[in-house]
Design a protein around this motif. Structure first.
Motif, PDB file in Angstrom:
ATOM      1  N   ASP A  53       0.830  -1.205   0.000  1.00 16.66           N
ATOM      2  CA  ASP A  53       0.000   0.000   0.000  1.00 16.66           C
ATOM      3  C   ASP A  53       0.871   1.263   0.000  1.00 16.66           C
ATOM      4  O   ASP A  53       1.461   1.612   1.017  1.00 16.66           O
ATOM      5  CB  ASP A  53      -0.898  -0.039   1.235  1.00 16.66           C
ATOM      6  N   GLN A  54       0.936   1.957  -1.138  1.00 16.12           N
ATOM      7  CA  GLN A  54       1.797   3.129  -1.263  1.00 16.12           C
ATOM      8  C   GLN A  54       1.396   4.261  -0.322  1.00 16.12           C
ATOM      9  O   GLN A  54       2.239   4.980   0.190  1.00 16.12           O
ATOM     10  CB  GLN A  54       1.808   3.666  -2.704  1.00 16.12           C
ATOM     11  N   VAL A  55       0.101   4.415  -0.083  1.00  9.61           N
ATOM     12  CA  VAL A  55      -0.350   5.469   0.827  1.00  9.61           C
ATOM     13  C   VAL A  55       0.158   5.184   2.234  1.00  9.61           C
ATOM     14  O   VAL A  55       0.610   6.083   2.940  1.00  9.61           O
ATOM     15  CB  VAL A  55      -1.887   5.607   0.791  1.00  9.61           C
ATOM     16  N   GLN A  56       0.116   3.912   2.645  1.00 12.31           N
ATOM     17  CA  GLN A  56       0.609   3.545   3.973  1.00 12.31           C
ATOM     18  C   GLN A  56       2.112   3.794   4.086  1.00 12.31           C
ATOM     19  O   GLN A  56       2.584   4.313   5.097  1.00 12.31           O
ATOM     20  CB  GLN A  56       0.292   2.087   4.296  1.00 12.31           C
ATOM     21  N   VAL A  57       2.876   3.437   3.057  1.00  9.94           N
ATOM     22  CA  VAL A  57       4.328   3.684   3.056  1.00  9.94           C
ATOM     23  C   VAL A  57       4.585   5.181   3.182  1.00  9.94           C
ATOM     24  O   VAL A  57       5.408   5.620   3.988  1.00  9.94           O
ATOM     25  CB  VAL A  57       4.982   3.141   1.765  1.00  9.94           C
ATOM     26  N   PHE A  58       3.873   5.960   2.408  1.00  4.71           N
ATOM     27  CA  PHE A  58       4.041   7.414   2.438  1.00  4.71           C
ATOM     28  C   PHE A  58       3.696   7.959   3.825  1.00  4.71           C
ATOM     29  O   PHE A  58       4.445   8.762   4.387  1.00  4.71           O
ATOM     30  CB  PHE A  58       3.163   8.060   1.358  1.00  4.71           C
ATOM     31  N   MET A  59       2.583   7.528   4.384  1.00  9.96           N
ATOM     32  CA  MET A  59       2.174   8.022   5.702  1.00  9.96           C
ATOM     33  C   MET A  59       3.159   7.587   6.789  1.00  9.96           C
ATOM     34  O   MET A  59       3.460   8.361   7.701  1.00  9.96           O
ATOM     35  CB  MET A  59       0.757   7.537   6.038  1.00  9.96           C
ATOM     36  N   ASP A  60       3.672   6.356   6.699  1.00  6.86           N
ATOM     37  CA  ASP A  60       4.666   5.907   7.677  1.00  6.86           C
ATOM     38  C   ASP A  60       5.923   6.761   7.600  1.00  6.86           C
ATOM     39  O   ASP A  60       6.444   7.213   8.619  1.00  6.86           O
ATOM     40  CB  ASP A  60       5.035   4.434   7.455  1.00  6.86           C
ATOM     41  N   ALA A  61       6.417   6.998   6.389  1.00  2.04           N
ATOM     42  CA  ALA A  61       7.684   7.709   6.210  1.00  2.04           C
ATOM     43  C   ALA A  61       7.570   9.193   6.500  1.00  2.04           C
ATOM     44  O   ALA A  61       8.477   9.788   7.077  1.00  2.04           O
ATOM     45  CB  ALA A  61       8.206   7.494   4.792  1.00  2.04           C
ATOM     46  N   VAL A  62       6.478   9.807   6.129  1.00  2.00           N
ATOM     47  CA  VAL A  62       6.368  11.260   6.237  1.00  2.00           C
ATOM     48  C   VAL A  62       5.646  11.704   7.503  1.00  2.00           C
ATOM     49  O   VAL A  62       5.993  12.719   8.085  1.00  2.00           O
ATOM     50  CB  VAL A  62       5.679  11.852   4.982  1.00  2.00           C
ATOM     51  N   TYR A  63       4.684  10.949   7.958  1.00  2.00           N
ATOM     52  CA  TYR A  63       3.911  11.388   9.110  1.00  2.00           C
ATOM     53  C   TYR A  63       4.153  10.537  10.365  1.00  2.00           C
ATOM     54  O   TYR A  63       4.597  11.046  11.385  1.00  2.00           O
ATOM     55  CB  TYR A  63       2.417  11.404   8.776  1.00  2.00           C
ATOM     56  N   HIS A  64       3.868   9.231  10.278  1.00  3.30           N
ATOM     57  CA  HIS A  64       3.926   8.388  11.474  1.00  3.30           C
ATOM     58  C   HIS A  64       5.320   8.316  12.103  1.00  3.30           C
ATOM     59  O   HIS A  64       5.429   8.232  13.330  1.00  3.30           O
ATOM     60  CB  HIS A  64       3.431   6.971  11.156  1.00  3.30           C
ATOM     61  N   LEU A  65       6.365   8.350  11.291  1.00  3.01           N
ATOM     62  CA  LEU A  65       7.728   8.304  11.832  1.00  3.01           C
ATOM     63  C   LEU A  65       7.926   9.403  12.868  1.00  3.01           C
ATOM     64  O   LEU A  65       8.378   9.155  13.985  1.00  3.01           O
ATOM     65  CB  LEU A  65       8.761   8.433  10.711  1.00  3.01           C
ATOM     66  N   ASN A  66       7.587  10.627  12.524  1.00  2.00           N
ATOM     67  CA  ASN A  66       7.798  11.764  13.423  1.00  2.00           C
ATOM     68  C   ASN A  66       6.706  11.910  14.479  1.00  2.00           C
ATOM     69  O   ASN A  66       6.988  12.257  15.619  1.00  2.00           O
ATOM     70  CB  ASN A  66       7.871  13.064  12.620  1.00  2.00           C
ATOM     71  N   GLN A  67       5.471  11.671  14.102  1.00  2.00           N
ATOM     72  CA  GLN A  67       4.365  11.954  15.011  1.00  2.00           C
ATOM     73  C   GLN A  67       4.057  10.833  15.995  1.00  2.00           C
ATOM     74  O   GLN A  67       3.550  11.109  17.077  1.00  2.00           O
ATOM     75  CB  GLN A  67       3.097  12.273  14.195  1.00  2.00           C
ATOM     76  N   GLU A  68       4.338   9.589  15.614  1.00  2.00           N
ATOM     77  CA  GLU A  68       3.928   8.469  16.470  1.00  2.00           C
ATOM     78  C   GLU A  68       5.062   7.510  16.814  1.00  2.00           C
ATOM     79  O   GLU A  68       5.177   7.085  17.950  1.00  2.00           O
ATOM     80  CB  GLU A  68       2.792   7.689  15.782  1.00  2.00           C
ATOM     81  N   HIS A  69       5.896   7.157  15.859  1.00  2.00           N
ATOM     82  CA  HIS A  69       6.892   6.117  16.101  1.00  2.00           C
ATOM     83  C   HIS A  69       8.092   6.616  16.899  1.00  2.00           C
ATOM     84  O   HIS A  69       8.592   5.908  17.772  1.00  2.00           O
ATOM     85  CB  HIS A  69       7.350   5.494  14.780  1.00  2.00           C
ATOM     86  N   LEU A  70       8.570   7.805  16.617  1.00  2.00           N
ATOM     87  CA  LEU A  70       9.692   8.371  17.368  1.00  2.00           C
ATOM     88  C   LEU A  70       9.206   8.658  18.788  1.00  2.00           C
ATOM     89  O   LEU A  70       8.228   9.371  18.987  1.00  2.00           O
ATOM     90  CB  LEU A  70      10.173   9.656  16.690  1.00  2.00           C
ATOM     91  N   SER A  71       9.875   8.082  19.781  1.00  2.00           N
ATOM     92  CA  SER A  71       9.442   8.167  21.172  1.00  2.00           C
ATOM     93  C   SER A  71       9.243   9.607  21.632  1.00  2.00           C
ATOM     94  O   SER A  71      10.119  10.448  21.462  1.00  2.00           O
ATOM     95  CB  SER A  71      10.474   7.488  22.072  1.00  2.00           C
ATOM     96  N   LYS A  72       8.109   9.864  22.238  1.00  2.00           N
ATOM     97  CA  LYS A  72       7.827  11.199  22.783  1.00  2.00           C
ATOM     98  C   LYS A  72       8.651  11.461  24.052  1.00  2.00           C
ATOM     99  O   LYS A  72       8.846  12.593  24.438  1.00  2.00           O
ATOM    100  CB  LYS A  72       6.343  11.344  23.098  1.00  2.00           C
ATOM    101  N   GLU A  73       9.152  10.388  24.688  1.00  2.00           N
ATOM    102  CA  GLU A  73       9.983  10.555  25.882  1.00  2.00           C
ATOM    103  C   GLU A  73      11.412  10.957  25.532  1.00  2.00           C
ATOM    104  O   GLU A  73      12.161  11.398  26.399  1.00  2.00           O
ATOM    105  CB  GLU A  73      10.013   9.258  26.706  1.00  2.00           C
ATOM    106  N   THR A  74      11.800  10.782  24.287  1.00  2.00           N
ATOM    107  CA  THR A  74      13.145  11.133  23.846  1.00  2.00           C
ATOM    108  C   THR A  74      13.055  12.387  22.987  1.00  2.00           C
ATOM    109  O   THR A  74      12.470  12.353  21.914  1.00  2.00           O
ATOM    110  CB  THR A  74      13.766   9.974  23.034  1.00  2.00           C
ATOM    111  N   LYS A  75      13.639  13.463  23.453  1.00  2.00           N
ATOM    112  CA  LYS A  75      13.558  14.723  22.711  1.00  2.00           C
ATOM    113  C   LYS A  75      14.555  14.751  21.559  1.00  2.00           C
ATOM    114  O   LYS A  75      15.653  14.212  21.666  1.00  2.00           O
ATOM    115  CB  LYS A  75      13.845  15.903  23.641  1.00  2.00           C
ATOM    116  N   THR A  76      14.147  15.420  20.494  1.00  2.00           N
ATOM    117  CA  THR A  76      15.071  15.640  19.378  1.00  2.00           C
ATOM    118  C   THR A  76      15.913  16.871  19.693  1.00  2.00           C
ATOM    119  O   THR A  76      15.589  17.653  20.594  1.00  2.00           O
ATOM    120  CB  THR A  76      14.311  15.892  18.056  1.00  2.00           C
ATOM    121  N   ILE A  77      16.971  17.053  18.949  1.00  2.00           N
ATOM    122  CA  ILE A  77      17.819  18.231  19.136  1.00  2.00           C
ATOM    123  C   ILE A  77      17.022  19.513  18.913  1.00  2.00           C
ATOM    124  O   ILE A  77      17.223  20.507  19.598  1.00  2.00           O
ATOM    125  CB  ILE A  77      19.079  18.174  18.235  1.00  2.00           C
ATOM    126  N   HIS A  78      16.069  19.470  18.003  1.00  2.00           N
ATOM    127  CA  HIS A  78      15.229  20.646  17.737  1.00  2.00           C
ATOM    128  C   HIS A  78      14.353  20.973  18.947  1.00  2.00           C
ATOM    129  O   HIS A  78      14.179  22.143  19.304  1.00  2.00           O
ATOM    130  CB  HIS A  78      14.359  20.407  16.502  1.00  2.00           C
TER     131      HIS A  78
END
Length: 190
Positions: free
Chosen positions: A140-165
């Motif tokens: 599913d290309q839409v799922q791949v796109f959403m995982d790479a562009v949205y879910h990676l930053n919004q959901e998968h990257l731990s909210k307990e671990t801060k980014t440098i930004h």
């Protein structure tokens, strides 16, 4: 025919994100906490930092290529910057995991992005950030796109671990607006 249409739509969406991602941005936390810092990030006398990562580059062949004058761009970067040959990649050695480690300063067990393809037990599905167009076209290309562009930053990257930004924003520092061809989607601060 259907694949070509999907590809055109995906390219149009990617281009839209590229244009949106390159615009200037003021972090809402910084704007609320210290309005006087809004326009001072680039006013100082410090030089900007540009991190260049060349996948699978090894020092010895690089130095040989420079000696033979077959890598003028890398020679220029070496003259103007710094090469750190002792760097050891985080594991697993996949771009999305390495980039997450660079942005958070933690390994995969801390930032929770284990690889390009992994099983998400909470969602009961495979997460696929994309490791090639051929593979992406099989699912599913839409799922791949959403995982790479949205879910990676919004959901998968731990909210307990801060980014440098996020760390910089907490200190009231705002990086200058991004320029060039960088796609970035900021994670929400909720």
């Amino acid at each position: 025919m259907k694949n070509k249409l999907c590809m055109r739509i995906m390219l149009a969406i990617c281009f839209s994100f590229l244009v949106a991602g390159c615009g200037s941005h003021i972090h809402p936390k910084t704007a609320e906490s210290n309005p006087s810092k809004l326009h001072t990030a680039s006013a100082g006398k410090t030089k900007p930092v540009i991190l260049v990562i060349v996948d699978s580059l090894m020092e010895k062949p690089l130095r040989e290529a420079i000696r033979q004058k077959s890598a003028p761009a890398m020679e220029f970067l070496l003259q103007k910057g710094e090469l750190i040959p002792q760097v050891v990649s985080s594991f697993p050695t996949m771009s999305v995991t390495i980039d997450s480690t660079l942005l958070t300063g933690t390994y995969a067990d801390g930032h929770h992005v284990p690889g390009l393809v992994w099983y998400d037990g909470k969602e009961q599905r495979m997460v696929f950030y994309g490791n090639g167009i051929k593979e992406a076209m099989k699912i599913d290309q839409v799922q791949v796109f959403m995982d790479a562009v949205y879910h990676l930053n919004q959901e998968h990257l731990s909210k307990e671990t801060k980014t440098i930004h996020e760390e910089l924003a907490d200190q009231g520092k705002i990086p200058p607006p991004l320029t060039g061809s960088f796609i970035g989607v900021e994670r929400s601060m909720s």
